[in-house]
Design a protein around this motif. Sequence first.
Motif, PDB file in Angstrom:
ATOM      1  N   SER A  37       0.799  -1.239   0.000  1.00  0.00           N
ATOM      2  CA  SER A  37       0.000   0.000   0.000  1.00  0.00           C
ATOM      3  C   SER A  37       0.826   1.282   0.000  1.00  0.00           C
ATOM      4  O   SER A  37       0.297   2.355   0.334  1.00  0.00           O
ATOM      5  N   ASN A  38       2.093   1.180  -0.335  1.00  0.00           N
ATOM      6  CA  ASN A  38       2.961   2.364  -0.398  1.00  0.00           C
ATOM      7  C   ASN A  38       2.931   3.188   0.883  1.00  0.00           C
ATOM      8  O   ASN A  38       2.909   4.426   0.858  1.00  0.00           O
ATOM      9  N   GLU A  39       2.919   2.457   2.005  1.00  0.00           N
ATOM     10  CA  GLU A  39       2.998   3.145   3.293  1.00  0.00           C
ATOM     11  C   GLU A  39       4.461   3.416   3.611  1.00  0.00           C
ATOM     12  O   GLU A  39       5.367   2.907   2.947  1.00  0.00           O
ATOM     13  N   ASN A  40       4.682   4.218   4.654  1.00  0.00           N
ATOM     14  CA  ASN A  40       6.063   4.570   5.010  1.00  0.00           C
ATOM     15  C   ASN A  40       6.705   3.426   5.795  1.00  0.00           C
ATOM     16  O   ASN A  40       6.211   3.040   6.862  1.00  0.00           O
ATOM     17  N   ALA A  41       7.811   2.902   5.263  1.00  0.00           N
ATOM     18  CA  ALA A  41       8.488   1.766   5.880  1.00  0.00           C
ATOM     19  C   ALA A  41       8.883   2.075   7.323  1.00  0.00           C
ATOM     20  O   ALA A  41       8.929   1.179   8.170  1.00  0.00           O
ATOM     21  N   LEU A  42       9.199   3.318   7.605  1.00  0.00           N
ATOM     22  CA  LEU A  42       9.700   3.663   8.936  1.00  0.00           C
ATOM     23  C   LEU A  42       8.584   4.096   9.884  1.00  0.00           C
ATOM     24  O   LEU A  42       8.844   4.532  10.993  1.00  0.00           O
ATOM     25  N   GLY A  43       7.345   3.994   9.438  1.00  0.00           N
ATOM     26  CA  GLY A  43       6.244   4.433  10.292  1.00  0.00           C
ATOM     27  C   GLY A  43       6.169   5.948  10.317  1.00  0.00           C
ATOM     28  O   GLY A  43       6.671   6.620   9.425  1.00  0.00           O
ATOM     29  N   CYS A  44       5.560   6.480  11.380  1.00  0.00           N
ATOM     30  CA  CYS A  44       5.490   7.945  11.449  1.00  0.00           C
ATOM     31  C   CYS A  44       6.446   8.449  12.514  1.00  0.00           C
ATOM     32  O   CYS A  44       7.046   7.679  13.264  1.00  0.00           O
ATOM     33  N   SER A  45       6.585   9.736  12.575  1.00  0.00           N
ATOM     34  CA  SER A  45       7.489  10.385  13.517  1.00  0.00           C
ATOM     35  C   SER A  45       7.036  10.163  14.964  1.00  0.00           C
ATOM     36  O   SER A  45       5.833  10.194  15.257  1.00  0.00           O
ATOM     37  N   ALA A  46       7.994   9.989  15.876  1.00  0.00           N
ATOM     38  CA  ALA A  46       7.657   9.868  17.302  1.00  0.00           C
ATOM     39  C   ALA A  46       6.982  11.153  17.772  1.00  0.00           C
ATOM     40  O   ALA A  46       6.123  11.141  18.651  1.00  0.00           O
ATOM     41  N   ARG A  47       7.350  12.262  17.153  1.00  0.00           N
ATOM     42  CA  ARG A  47       6.724  13.532  17.553  1.00  0.00           C
ATOM     43  C   ARG A  47       5.261  13.575  17.124  1.00  0.00           C
ATOM     44  O   ARG A  47       4.419  14.147  17.818  1.00  0.00           O
ATOM     45  N   ALA A  48       4.961  12.956  16.010  1.00  0.00           N
ATOM     46  CA  ALA A  48       3.561  12.897  15.570  1.00  0.00           C
ATOM     47  C   ALA A  48       2.749  12.022  16.531  1.00  0.00           C
ATOM     48  O   ALA A  48       1.603  12.348  16.858  1.00  0.00           O
ATOM     49  N   GLU A 273      13.749  13.142   6.620  1.00  0.00           N
ATOM     50  CA  GLU A 273      14.965  12.841   5.864  1.00  0.00           C
ATOM     51  C   GLU A 273      15.284  11.340   5.919  1.00  0.00           C
ATOM     52  O   GLU A 273      15.692  10.746   4.921  1.00  0.00           O
ATOM     53  N   ALA A 274      15.075  10.722   7.089  1.00  0.00           N
ATOM     54  CA  ALA A 274      15.351   9.276   7.198  1.00  0.00           C
ATOM     55  C   ALA A 274      14.406   8.495   6.269  1.00  0.00           C
ATOM     56  O   ALA A 274      14.827   7.528   5.610  1.00  0.00           O
ATOM     57  N   SER A 275      13.160   8.932   6.214  1.00  0.00           N
ATOM     58  CA  SER A 275      12.180   8.235   5.356  1.00  0.00           C
ATOM     59  C   SER A 275      12.587   8.362   3.893  1.00  0.00           C
ATOM     60  O   SER A 275      12.470   7.418   3.104  1.00  0.00           O
ATOM     61  N   ARG A 276      13.030   9.546   3.540  1.00  0.00           N
ATOM     62  CA  ARG A 276      13.446   9.795   2.161  1.00  0.00           C
ATOM     63  C   ARG A 276      14.684   8.958   1.817  1.00  0.00           C
ATOM     64  O   ARG A 276      14.756   8.315   0.775  1.00  0.00           O
ATOM     65  N   GLN A 277      15.644   8.941   2.748  1.00  0.00           N
ATOM     66  CA  GLN A 277      16.880   8.201   2.477  1.00  0.00           C
ATOM     67  C   GLN A 277      16.624   6.700   2.359  1.00  0.00           C
ATOM     68  O   GLN A 277      17.276   6.018   1.574  1.00  0.00           O
TER      69      GLN A 277
END
Length: 365
Positions: A37-48, A273-277
Motif C-alpha cells: 500500500s505504499n505506506e512509510n516503511a519507517l512508520g510515522c514520527s515519534a513527535r507525531a 529525511e530518514a524516510s526519504r533516504q
Amino acid sequence: MTNKIAPAPKAGILDIAPYVGGKSKIDGVAEPIKLSSNENALGCSARAIEAYEKAKEKLFRYPDGHAAPLRAAVAQYHGLEPERLVFGNGSDEVFALLNQVYLEAGDNIVTGEHGFLAYRISALACQAEVKLAEEPDQRVSIDALLDLVDDRTKIVYISNPANPTGTWNTPEELADLRARLAPSILLVIDEAYAEFVDEPTWATAFPLARGADNVIVTRTFSKIHGLAGLRIGFGYCPVDVIAAIDRIRLPFNANLPAQFAAVAALEDTVHIEASRQQILNWHPRLRQAIAGMGFDIRKGIGNFVLIYFRDAEEAARANEFLMSQGLIVRHVANYGLPQALRITIGKDAENEAFLEALSRFAATR
Ligand SMILES: Cc1ncc(COP(=O)(O)O)c(C=O)c1O
C-alpha cells in the motif's frame, strides 16, 4: 403484501468497481510482510505520535474547521499562501470534492490509462465520464491527454510521479499542458510521492499553480509522513476554487488527531529525511537486484518499484508465490497493468526477505 420496490442507487453507482486496497492478511501467516500500500516503511514520527497522544484530551471537541495551525504549518513548510490551502480526509477527499464541485452528469475527466483510481471513482459517482489517455511506455503523454479533451471536459488529472508506474512528467511538459488547456478546465497535479524524488528532471508544480487560475497541486501526509491511517492531505488551489469547495466541504472533514499529528510531523525533519533516504538508498539496490534476476524493471520514482513479468499469468503466479512466502505485494491489474506487481519499499529486513523470495521464484521460471 410486501412491497418489492427497493430503494435504488442513482444510475451508474452499481457499475462502479469498488476500490480494493492493498491486502494486509495471509491465511495462516501470523505476521506477513506487507508491501502492498505504499505506506512509510519507517512508520510515522515519534513527535507525531506524541501530538496524537495529546489530542486524546481534546477528543470531545470538534476539530478546527479551518485547520488554522496546520494551515500555518503547511504554508510555512512549503512556502505557500495559507488562504490557498484546502485540507481533506486524505488527498482522496480533495479529489472527491473537486469532482463534486465541477462535474455534472455528462461531463468528463481525462487522466492517464494507468492513473490513480481515486480520481475515477468519485467522478463516476457524479455521473461523469472517465476518459483514459494512452500512456506509451507507461508514461503520461501530454498529447494523448489533450487529444481526449473536449467541450465536456472539466478536469484533467495527473499524478506526478505516477503510481503505480513510477514515471513522471517534466515541469516543461506540465507548463505545455497548462498552456494548451482551455483556462476553464482544471488541471490537478497529484504529488503524493514528491518527497521521494531525487531526479533533476522532476520539479514540484507549486510555482505553475501559483501563477494560474486553473491549476491545483495536491499533497498527502500518508506517504513521507507515515500518517496514512489518520487520513490527512491538502490541495493548493486558486482562491476561487477554495471558495467553491468550502460551500460543500463538511465543516469538520479534517479530524482533530490528524491535524495535531500532521503539524508535529512537519516539524520532524529528521524523520522526513530518514524516510526519504530509506527510499533513495533502496530504490537503486532493488532495481539492480531485480534486473539481475532477469526481470523487466525500469527506472521509476516513488516509495515503490514496479516489476513487469512476461504476462498476466506469470504476474499472478509470482503474486501467489510471494504470498506463500509470507509477502504481500500488489498485483496492479486494475490499473491496466495485469502483467505487473508493485512492491512498496519496506524496512531493510523486509526488502531483503522480498529479494530472497523473488529469487526463489526466478529459479522456477
Ligand atoms: C498517486 C496517489 N495519490 C494519492 C494517494 C492517496 O493519498 P491519501 O492517503 O492522502 O488519500 C495515493 C495513495 O496511494 C496515491 O498513490
